[in-house]
Motif scaffolding. Structure first.
Motif, PDB file in Angstrom:
ATOM      1  N   ILE A 213       0.846  -1.200   0.000  1.00 38.37           N
ATOM      2  CA  ILE A 213       0.000   0.000   0.000  1.00 38.37           C
ATOM      3  C   ILE A 213       0.879   1.248   0.000  1.00 38.37           C
ATOM      4  N   ALA A 214       1.915   1.250   0.825  1.00 39.34           N
ATOM      5  CA  ALA A 214       2.819   2.409   0.890  1.00 39.34           C
ATOM      6  C   ALA A 214       3.536   2.618  -0.438  1.00 39.34           C
TER       7      ALA A 214
ATOM      8  N   GLN B  15       0.865   3.963  -3.193  1.00 45.18           N
ATOM      9  CA  GLN B  15       0.019   5.108  -2.855  1.00 45.18           C
ATOM     10  C   GLN B  15       0.300   6.265  -3.820  1.00 45.18           C
ATOM     11  N   THR B  16      -0.763   6.956  -4.211  1.00 45.58           N
ATOM     12  CA  THR B  16      -0.581   8.067  -5.146  1.00 45.58           C
ATOM     13  C   THR B  16      -0.794   9.425  -4.501  1.00 45.58           C
TER      14      THR B  16
END
Length: 137
Positions: free
Chosen positions: A131-132, A135-136
């Motif tokens: 997720i990290a 991430q945008t």
């Protein structure tokens, strides 16, 4: 007792199966698999020219009614406990590569976790790392 597939095959099977969970394998997922095979140290001894052949082998197994179970079993048999964590991390990486993880992929990841006998805290940490990375905002 000998393994029925190599460690490399097992890891590729997991990535290909993850990529195909939603019915088709997209360009981002294919590129991600190729990039992983070319860059990660675990694949140093693997001939990247064989990637397509190994992916096709996996696809043939998945055509069978019990194909998914067969892939899970082959992977679990071929991988050491630490490499089972690597397999899960690669599956998460492929699932996240198209920037959208759907219900089918989440269900698949839970099944993979269970078949590989992985700790839920370990898999949660692997997921959080992905997720990290993706991430945008």
């Amino acid at each position: 007792m000998s393994k029925t597939i190599s460690t490399h095959h097992a890891l590729i099977y997991v990535m290909v199966t993850t990529a195909g969970v939603q019915g088709d394998i997209g360009d981002r997922e294919l590129k991600a698999i190729g990039r992983i095979v070319k860059q990660l140290p675990i694949f140093r001894a693997f001939d990247a020219d064989k990637l397509t052949h190994v992916a096709q082998e996996c696809g043939e197994i998945l055509q069978d009614k019990e194909g998914l179970e067969a892939v899970f079993g082959l992977a679990a048999e071929a991988l050491t406990p630490k490499l089972r964590e690597t397999a899960y991390a690669l599956a998460v990486e492929i699932a996240a590569s198209d920037l959208a993880v759907g219900k089918e992929e989440l269900r698949f990841l839970a099944m993979l976790r269970d078949h590989l006998g992985l700790d839920k805290l370990v898999t949660a940490a692997i997921e959080r790392g992905a997720i990290a990375r993706y991430q945008t905002e």
